[in-house]
Motif scaffolding. Structure first.
Motif, PDB file in Angstrom:
ATOM      1  N   TYR A  72       0.827  -1.216   0.000  1.00 46.91           N
ATOM      2  CA  TYR A  72       0.000   0.000   0.000  1.00 46.91           C
ATOM      3  C   TYR A  72       0.857   1.262   0.000  1.00 46.91           C
ATOM      4  O   TYR A  72       0.462   2.293  -0.546  1.00 46.91           O
ATOM      5  N   ALA A  75       1.982   1.760  -3.593  1.00 46.78           N
ATOM      6  CA  ALA A  75       0.855   2.277  -4.375  1.00 46.78           C
ATOM      7  C   ALA A  75       0.651   3.765  -4.117  1.00 46.78           C
ATOM      8  O   ALA A  75       0.442   4.546  -5.043  1.00 46.78           O
ATOM      9  N   ARG A  76       0.729   4.150  -2.848  1.00 44.92           N
ATOM     10  CA  ARG A  76       0.477   5.553  -2.502  1.00 44.92           C
ATOM     11  C   ARG A  76       1.582   6.486  -2.977  1.00 44.92           C
ATOM     12  O   ARG A  76       1.418   7.700  -2.981  1.00 44.92           O
ATOM     13  N   LEU A  99     -14.120   2.461  -7.666  1.00 44.28           N
ATOM     14  CA  LEU A  99     -14.032   3.145  -6.381  1.00 44.28           C
ATOM     15  C   LEU A  99     -12.917   2.534  -5.528  1.00 44.28           C
ATOM     16  O   LEU A  99     -12.208   3.248  -4.804  1.00 44.28           O
ATOM     17  N   MET A 100     -12.743   1.225  -5.639  1.00 41.16           N
ATOM     18  CA  MET A 100     -11.661   0.556  -4.895  1.00 41.16           C
ATOM     19  C   MET A 100     -10.301   1.149  -5.266  1.00 41.16           C
ATOM     20  O   MET A 100      -9.385   1.149  -4.452  1.00 41.16           O
ATOM     21  N   GLY A 101     -10.184   1.619  -6.491  1.00 38.22           N
ATOM     22  CA  GLY A 101      -8.927   2.228  -6.918  1.00 38.22           C
ATOM     23  C   GLY A 101      -8.680   3.588  -6.263  1.00 38.22           C
ATOM     24  O   GLY A 101      -7.587   4.125  -6.340  1.00 38.22           O
ATOM     25  N   LEU A 103     -10.152   4.348  -2.911  1.00 34.51           N
ATOM     26  CA  LEU A 103     -10.298   4.324  -1.451  1.00 34.51           C
ATOM     27  C   LEU A 103      -8.961   4.230  -0.728  1.00 34.51           C
ATOM     28  O   LEU A 103      -8.852   4.607   0.435  1.00 34.51           O
ATOM     29  N   GLY A 104      -7.951   3.708  -1.418  1.00 37.42           N
ATOM     30  CA  GLY A 104      -6.636   3.619  -0.787  1.00 37.42           C
ATOM     31  C   GLY A 104      -5.798   4.875  -0.983  1.00 37.42           C
ATOM     32  O   GLY A 104      -4.627   4.890  -0.638  1.00 37.42           O
ATOM     33  N   ARG A 105      -6.381   5.903  -1.562  1.00 36.14           N
ATOM     34  CA  ARG A 105      -5.634   7.152  -1.794  1.00 36.14           C
ATOM     35  C   ARG A 105      -6.294   8.280  -1.041  1.00 36.14           C
ATOM     36  O   ARG A 105      -7.193   8.959  -1.560  1.00 36.14           O
ATOM     37  N   SER A 110     -13.206  10.533  -2.817  1.00 39.07           N
ATOM     38  CA  SER A 110     -13.719   9.160  -2.927  1.00 39.07           C
ATOM     39  C   SER A 110     -14.922   9.091  -3.852  1.00 39.07           C
ATOM     40  O   SER A 110     -15.990   8.627  -3.451  1.00 39.07           O
ATOM     41  N   ARG A 146      -9.156   1.012 -13.219  1.00 42.72           N
ATOM     42  CA  ARG A 146      -9.082   1.003 -11.753  1.00 42.72           C
ATOM     43  C   ARG A 146      -7.708   1.495 -11.280  1.00 42.72           C
ATOM     44  O   ARG A 146      -7.593   2.198 -10.281  1.00 42.72           O
ATOM     45  N   ALA A 147      -6.663   1.101 -12.025  1.00 43.08           N
ATOM     46  CA  ALA A 147      -5.321   1.584 -11.674  1.00 43.08           C
ATOM     47  C   ALA A 147      -5.181   3.071 -12.020  1.00 43.08           C
ATOM     48  O   ALA A 147      -4.572   3.830 -11.274  1.00 43.08           O
TER      49      ALA A 147
ATOM     50  N   ASN B 160     -18.449   3.608   1.776  1.00 39.88           N
ATOM     51  CA  ASN B 160     -17.145   3.355   1.160  1.00 39.88           C
ATOM     52  C   ASN B 160     -16.238   2.546   2.068  1.00 39.88           C
ATOM     53  O   ASN B 160     -15.475   1.698   1.602  1.00 39.88           O
ATOM     54  N   LEU B 163     -17.143  -0.983   1.683  1.00 38.77           N
ATOM     55  CA  LEU B 163     -16.659  -1.504   0.400  1.00 38.77           C
ATOM     56  C   LEU B 163     -15.172  -1.860   0.519  1.00 38.77           C
ATOM     57  O   LEU B 163     -14.732  -2.926   0.078  1.00 38.77           O
ATOM     58  N   ALA B 176      -4.304  -4.264  -1.320  1.00 42.78           N
ATOM     59  CA  ALA B 176      -3.072  -3.608  -0.884  1.00 42.78           C
ATOM     60  C   ALA B 176      -2.402  -2.906  -2.063  1.00 42.78           C
ATOM     61  O   ALA B 176      -1.905  -1.789  -1.935  1.00 42.78           O
ATOM     62  N   SER B 177      -2.434  -3.564  -3.233  1.00 42.01           N
ATOM     63  CA  SER B 177      -1.818  -2.956  -4.415  1.00 42.01           C
ATOM     64  C   SER B 177      -2.526  -1.671  -4.827  1.00 42.01           C
ATOM     65  O   SER B 177      -1.983  -0.869  -5.566  1.00 42.01           O
ATOM     66  N   LEU B 178      -3.781  -1.514  -4.386  1.00 41.26           N
ATOM     67  CA  LEU B 178      -4.521  -0.301  -4.721  1.00 41.26           C
ATOM     68  C   LEU B 178      -4.339   0.770  -3.651  1.00 41.26           C
ATOM     69  O   LEU B 178      -4.975   1.818  -3.694  1.00 41.26           O
ATOM     70  N   GLY B 179      -3.483   0.496  -2.667  1.00 41.51           N
ATOM     71  CA  GLY B 179      -3.174   1.520  -1.677  1.00 41.51           C
ATOM     72  C   GLY B 179      -3.886   1.355  -0.342  1.00 41.51           C
ATOM     73  O   GLY B 179      -3.791   2.225   0.509  1.00 41.51           O
ATOM     74  N   LEU B 180      -4.607   0.240  -0.153  1.00 41.10           N
ATOM     75  CA  LEU B 180      -5.314   0.068   1.122  1.00 41.10           C
ATOM     76  C   LEU B 180      -4.402  -0.599   2.149  1.00 41.10           C
ATOM     77  O   LEU B 180      -3.750  -1.599   1.861  1.00 41.10           O
ATOM     78  N   ASN B 181      -4.399  -0.029   3.349  1.00 41.70           N
ATOM     79  CA  ASN B 181      -3.603  -0.582   4.432  1.00 41.70           C
ATOM     80  C   ASN B 181      -4.367  -1.760   5.028  1.00 41.70           C
ATOM     81  O   ASN B 181      -5.210  -1.604   5.900  1.00 41.70           O
TER      82      ASN B 181
END
Lengths: 235, 284
Positions: A72, A75-76, A99-101, A103-105, A110, A146-147, B160, B163, B176-181
């Motif tokens: 993660y 990715a960030r 959206l999953m692409g 939520l980690g940013r 969002s 998504r990426a 969200n 999700l 994780a590859s998409l940036g989620l911890n």
């Protein structure tokens, strides 16, 4: 942009799938990494993403060491990853997958931006449909967008053409080339499909036994002189 | 007629209580795939937080805040020390959480003794509803169960955050590859499940016998409800607790508690035999 030097990595402690692997990618460049199965291409992408432990050497992104970071964190820092087999979320709708692409940013809003649905129009048509119900090619397009919604500086693509009908492969090639040209996106493409590589890449790296064996930036010459392709790709 | 209304209210009350107790399990067992044998003890700790609050001369209602916070902390610690090592080792989760359950139960016995504790009913006045006299605290339980269930389902299936949590559970590496911890999400999801169990314990304590063995009573029907209903859709659990809850209440009022248990197990066996993934599953 990306500088890889003398990287050693493998799945178990002591195994060296990558043994002193070095390469670099310049900003805005589209580089193809080619090689037969089992030569370490996917392992390299996984090591870059932090999914495979790096036991030696250095991986630096824009001057910052990223070897040893968690996925993660990589990715960030602006690395978008489209893995082999696409790995979309089959139970989520197209929109939820996108959206999953995001939520980690934490720095991005969002909400899926409208442009995400314009890259490949099929995604707009199917936005409420479950990702798992789409064809392989559509899923690949979904995985790419998504990426992209995470606004990466560097996009990693692992065999995006695998198992996909040729017209969609072509469309993906055109779209990514355009985005790279217009927005300065850097792309590292791992492939075995020469059509996509010849249509997109500005430089080709041929990989053998965990290291780069041959490199050329005269990609179009490979059409008339396919000797390296035969040497490093034919089984 | 009054009998039917009373029975209807009892059925609804038991089913909603069961839903409240099942919610934490839906998350820890249904979503995270950890067979949590200690879930009953999380419930138990929630109930004993009412005892502790009462000993401190605080009003009962304080326990409804104390219990979920205390159990979230317990969940965080247990996840960090034990649970994170057994994710994806489905069978090992049974052994690990069973061990946890023994330790927690013994800690309660050391702290509060083995005997049953009396809890003062915070709403002793019964109310008249639909022509029958009904304990008002049971109505409160029904309302609390409904509110917490709706809130939980909203978080998990409409927000969200939900999700992201479901994404992590579905494909950890990709998320994780998409940036989620993913570590942080696992930790907090588990803690949230534990907090729900603690809340359920605190809510149910005034109408139950609060003793170190109370955890098991709701645990089995809760597991059965989840397995009968299926975990892949939010209505699965609702259907599951409805079926198990109504069968149990109706048969125990017409016959004995024993007959009700036999009927519940038979129902569960038949349903799980015919629909191994539960009644409500997503189409593949």
């Amino acid at each position: 942009m990306l500088k890889v030097s003398e990287v050693v990595a493998g799945y178990q402690a002591g195994s060296r799938v990558l043994d002193g692997f070095s390469m670099h990618v310049r900003p805005g460049e589209i580089v193809a990494l080619l090689g037969r199965n089992g030569m370490g291409k996917t392992t390299f992408l996984k090591a870059l993403m932090g999914h495979v432990a790096v036991s030696g050497g250095s991986l630096s992104l824009d001057g910052e060491e990223i070897g040893g970071l968690k996925p993660y964190e990589v990715a960030r820092r602006g690395v978008g990853y489209v893995p082999q087999g696409r790995e979309i979320f089959p139970d989520f709708t197209v929109e939820e997958n996108l959206l999953m692409g995001l939520l980690g940013r934490p720095e991005l809003p969002s909400e899926v931006p409208d442009w995400a649905f314009e890259i490949f129009p099929i995604l707009h048509e199917r936005r409420k449909q479950r990702g798992g119900s789409m064809s392989g090619g559509q899923q690949q397009q979904l995985a790419i967008v998504r990426a992209l919604v995470g606004r990466p500086k560097l996009l990693l693509l692992d065999e995006p053409s695998e198992g996909i009908q040729p017209n969609i492969v072509q469309e993906i090639g055109h779209v990514l080339s355009r985005i790279a040209r217009d927005e300065g996106l850097t792309v590292l493409l791992v492939e075995q499909n020469m059509e996509l590589v010849l249509g997109m890449a500005q430089r080709c790296l041929f990989m053998e036994n965990g290291a780069i064996a041959y490199e050329t930036d005269e990609v179009q010459k490979l059409r008339t002189d396919p000797a390296p392709i035969h040497r490093y790709l034919s089984v | 007629m009054n009998f039917a209304i009373g029975l209807g209210l009892d059925t609804l009350s038991f089913s909603l209580s069961l839903l409240l107790v099942s919610l934490g399990l839906v998350i820890i067992f249904g979503l995270m795939n950890v067979i949590n044998m200690a879930h009953g003890e999380f419930f138990l700790l929630g109930a004993y937080s009412v005892v502790a609050v009462q000993q401190l001369q605080l009003p009962y209602w304080a326990a409804l805040i104390v219990a979920p916070i205390a159990l979230a902390l317990v969940g965080l610690v247990l996840e960090q020390l034990i649970i994170r090592h057994v994710y994806h080792r489905f069978i090992d989760t049974i052994l690990a959480t069973w061990g946890i359950s023994i330790v927690l139960k013994q800690l309660i016995i050391i702290g509060f003794g083995p005997t049953s504790q009396s809890i003062v009913n915070p709403l002793p006045e019964p109310v008249h509803i639909l022509g029958v006299v009904y304990p008002s605290f049971r109505l409160f339980i029904m309302g609390a169960a409904l509110a917490v269930s709706i809130a939980t389902f909203w978080v998990f299936y409409r927000s969200n955050l939900g999700l992201a949590i479901r994404g992590v559970i579905a494909n950890r590496a990709m998320a994780a590859s998409l940036g989620l911890n993913t570590r942080r999400m696992d930790r907090w999801t588990f803690a949230f499940g534990a907090a729900l169990a603690g809340f359920a314990g605190a809510v149910m304590a005034p109408i139950m016998s609060v003793d170190p063995q109370m955890g098991g009573g709701f645990l089995i029907p809760a597991f059965l409800s989840i397995m009968v209903g299926g975990v892949s859709h939010l209505f699965g659990v609702v259907l599951g607790v409805g079926l198990i809850g109504s069968t149990s209440t109706v048969i125990s009022s017409l016959d004995t508690q024993l007959a009700a248990q036999i009927a519940v197990f038979l129902l569960a066996i038949v349903i799980i035999r015919l629909w191994p993934e539960g009644l409500i599953t997503r189409k593949r």
